[in-house]
Design a protein around this motif. Structure first.
Motif, PDB file in Angstrom:
ATOM      1  N   ILE A  63     -22.858 -16.454  30.277  1.00 54.58           N
ATOM      2  CA  ILE A  63     -23.107 -15.454  29.236  1.00 54.58           C
ATOM      3  C   ILE A  63     -22.900 -16.074  27.859  1.00 54.58           C
ATOM      4  CG2 ILE A  63     -22.307 -13.254  28.285  1.00 54.58           C
ATOM      5  CD1 ILE A  63     -21.584 -12.390  31.097  1.00 54.58           C
ATOM      6  N   ILE A  64     -21.879 -16.914  27.728  1.00 54.48           N
ATOM      7  CA  ILE A  64     -21.597 -17.574  26.454  1.00 54.48           C
ATOM      8  C   ILE A  64     -22.728 -18.541  26.103  1.00 54.48           C
ATOM      9  CG2 ILE A  64     -19.897 -18.877  25.140  1.00 54.48           C
ATOM     10  CD1 ILE A  64     -18.872 -16.198  26.218  1.00 54.48           C
ATOM     11  N   HIS A  65     -23.172 -19.322  27.100  1.00 58.06           N
ATOM     12  CA  HIS A  65     -24.244 -20.281  26.855  1.00 58.06           C
ATOM     13  C   HIS A  65     -25.527 -19.569  26.449  1.00 58.06           C
ATOM     14  CE1 HIS A  65     -21.509 -23.212  28.210  1.00 58.06           C
ATOM     15  NE2 HIS A  65     -21.725 -23.115  29.518  1.00 58.06           N
ATOM     16  N   ALA A  66     -25.826 -18.457  27.089  1.00 59.89           N
ATOM     17  CA  ALA A  66     -27.035 -17.703  26.749  1.00 59.89           C
ATOM     18  C   ALA A  66     -26.950 -17.163  25.313  1.00 59.89           C
ATOM     19  CB  ALA A  66     -27.223 -16.559  27.734  1.00 59.89           C
ATOM     20  N   ALA A  67     -25.775 -16.706  24.919  1.00 57.33           N
ATOM     21  CA  ALA A  67     -25.609 -16.193  23.559  1.00 57.33           C
ATOM     22  C   ALA A  67     -25.781 -17.309  22.533  1.00 57.33           C
ATOM     23  CB  ALA A  67     -24.237 -15.552  23.425  1.00 57.33           C
ATOM     24  N   ARG A  68     -25.276 -18.488  22.843  1.00 54.31           N
ATOM     25  CA  ARG A  68     -25.447 -19.618  21.926  1.00 54.31           C
ATOM     26  C   ARG A  68     -26.908 -20.018  21.805  1.00 54.31           C
ATOM     27  NH1 ARG A  68     -20.276 -22.816  24.510  1.00 54.31           N
ATOM     28  NH2 ARG A  68     -18.634 -21.801  23.236  1.00 54.31           N
ATOM     29  N   LEU A  69     -27.638 -19.989  22.920  1.00 54.07           N
ATOM     30  CA  LEU A  69     -29.070 -20.300  22.879  1.00 54.07           C
ATOM     31  C   LEU A  69     -29.842 -19.287  22.046  1.00 54.07           C
ATOM     32  CD1 LEU A  69     -29.692 -21.390  26.592  1.00 54.07           C
ATOM     33  CD2 LEU A  69     -29.634 -22.855  24.564  1.00 54.07           C
ATOM     34  N   ASP A  70     -29.352 -18.045  22.003  1.00 56.95           N
ATOM     35  CA  ASP A  70     -29.989 -17.005  21.185  1.00 56.95           C
ATOM     36  C   ASP A  70     -29.642 -17.126  19.711  1.00 56.95           C
ATOM     37  OD1 ASP A  70     -31.289 -15.886  23.329  1.00 56.95           O
ATOM     38  OD2 ASP A  70     -29.725 -14.382  23.718  1.00 56.95           O
ATOM     39  N   GLY A  71     -28.793 -18.105  19.383  1.00 57.10           N
ATOM     40  CA  GLY A  71     -28.480 -18.357  17.984  1.00 57.10           C
ATOM     41  C   GLY A  71     -27.252 -17.653  17.458  1.00 57.10           C
ATOM     42  N   LEU A  72     -26.446 -17.051  18.320  1.00 63.60           N
ATOM     43  CA  LEU A  72     -25.233 -16.373  17.869  1.00 63.60           C
ATOM     44  C   LEU A  72     -24.145 -17.390  17.534  1.00 63.60           C
ATOM     45  CD1 LEU A  72     -24.906 -13.315  20.299  1.00 63.60           C
ATOM     46  CD2 LEU A  72     -25.810 -13.338  17.979  1.00 63.60           C
ATOM     47  N   SER A  84     -19.717 -14.276  16.189  1.00 68.76           N
ATOM     48  CA  SER A  84     -20.602 -13.209  16.647  1.00 68.76           C
ATOM     49  C   SER A  84     -20.452 -12.984  18.143  1.00 68.76           C
ATOM     50  CB  SER A  84     -22.060 -13.546  16.309  1.00 68.76           C
ATOM     51  OG  SER A  84     -22.255 -13.601  14.912  1.00 68.76           O
ATOM     52  N   ILE A  85     -20.250 -14.063  18.883  1.00 71.20           N
ATOM     53  CA  ILE A  85     -20.037 -13.939  20.331  1.00 71.20           C
ATOM     54  C   ILE A  85     -18.760 -13.147  20.607  1.00 71.20           C
ATOM     55  CG2 ILE A  85     -19.514 -15.236  22.433  1.00 71.20           C
ATOM     56  CD1 ILE A  85     -21.335 -17.454  21.383  1.00 71.20           C
ATOM     57  N   VAL A  86     -17.728 -13.410  19.800  1.00 73.71           N
ATOM     58  CA  VAL A  86     -16.460 -12.698  19.994  1.00 73.71           C
ATOM     59  C   VAL A  86     -16.649 -11.199  19.785  1.00 73.71           C
ATOM     60  CG1 VAL A  86     -14.119 -12.371  19.115  1.00 73.71           C
ATOM     61  CG2 VAL A  86     -15.046 -14.671  19.362  1.00 73.71           C
ATOM     62  N   TRP A  87     -17.258 -10.813  18.646  1.00 72.37           N
ATOM     63  CA  TRP A  87     -17.320  -9.403  18.288  1.00 72.37           C
ATOM     64  C   TRP A  87     -18.439  -8.640  19.000  1.00 72.37           C
ATOM     65  CZ3 TRP A  87     -12.836  -8.911  16.601  1.00 72.37           C
ATOM     66  CH2 TRP A  87     -12.268  -9.797  15.694  1.00 72.37           C
TER      67      TRP A  87
END
Length: 273
Positions: free
Chosen positions: A165-174, A178-181
């Motif tokens: 989930i974290i890797h996917a969020a990073r790929l989306d540019g977060l 932003s990932i935390v909140w």
């Protein structure tokens, strides 16, 4: 044997629960009684003559109890908000970001869990004096904005969230914040609620620290404000005192029962994977 074990288990649980609830039940009972019945030789939970209106009216008027409770709401809300703002990113870093010294820092958090707040009271009091914030809301809030328990609890919950989930969020540019909140905290709502209940109850009931830093009623939280019911000359007026204590405890009981399911989930979900 299973039936007997179940009976014994329930007897132990009921006995323990009764011992825990007994002081609270007795407190409510005393808040309903007139002065003549408070020290009666006969034991009764319900009063022979109801004195609830008088006791609760005096509890609300003899001292500014609504002001004390408002102070408690302001202090507890500010502490909780600042704790989440600080603890959530710290917990995320310890759970999901690899960096040199991460285990050492986590060990320091665990050590922080073992240190009673009273041990730090004197240096914190001196620091508040130097900053000129004694007898202000800041003095009641500042020492508690970093919570080792909050970092530990959120870190344990964040660890159970899949890295994909974290890797996917990073790929989306977060960004990491932003990932935390936007991802970690919403997914960790039971842990946030559990920590919120622990934090609010702890600081709503705290008497030791407010007793050191607050001198006027304008900033007294409920725990310290209840002490103003004591009268050195006439003794304690126990009926209004118990009524005031009941009013102070009631919001905590209501909040706990409203969030009981999330509280239990938040304390247990991060313990297993």
């Amino acid at each position: 044997m299973k039936i007997l074990a179940g009976v014994v288990r329930h007897i132990i649980l009921l006995t323990t629960g009764s011992l825990v609830l007994a002081p609270f039940i007795w407190m409510v009972s005393l808040s309903l009684k007139p002065p003549a019945e408070l020290f009666s030789s006969s034991f009764t939970l319900l009063p022979e003559h109801w004195f609830a209106v008088e006791n609760y009216t005096k509890a609300l008027t003899a001292a500014p109890l609504p002001r004390f409770m408002l102070n408690g709401v302001i202090v507890c809300a500010a502490i909780l908000l600042l704790q989440i703002i600080i603890c959530a990113p710290a917990a995320y870093a310890l759970a999901k970001i690899r960096f040199a010294g991460r285990e050492v820092i986590f060990g320091m958090v665990l050590i922080g869990l073992l240190i009673p707040h009273q041990v730090l009271a004197l240096p914190l009091l001196i620091l508040c004096y130097w900053l000129g914030i004694l007898n202000t809301y800041a003095a009641l809030i500042f020492p508690f904005v970093v919570s080792p328990f909050g970092i530990f609890l959120l870190r344990q919950f964040f660890t159970s969230i899949p890295d994909d989930i974290i890797h996917a969020a990073r790929l989306d540019g977060l960004s990491e914040l932003s990932i935390v909140w936007r991802i970690m905290l919403p997914m960790s709502l039971p842990a946030v609620i559990a920590f919120s209940i622990v934090s609010v109850v702890s600081h709503w009931n705290d008497l030791f620290w407010p007793l050191l830093v607050v001198q006027t009623q304008d900033f007294m939280p409920p725990s310290l404000g209840i002490v103003t019911f004591a009268n050195a000359e006439a003794g304690n007026d126990y009926g209004p005192l118990m009524a005031g204590a009941t009013l102070v405890v009631a919001p905590l009981v209501i909040c706990f029962f409203a969030a009981q399911r999330w509280f239990i989930d938040g304390l247990t979900a991060g313990s297993v994977k």
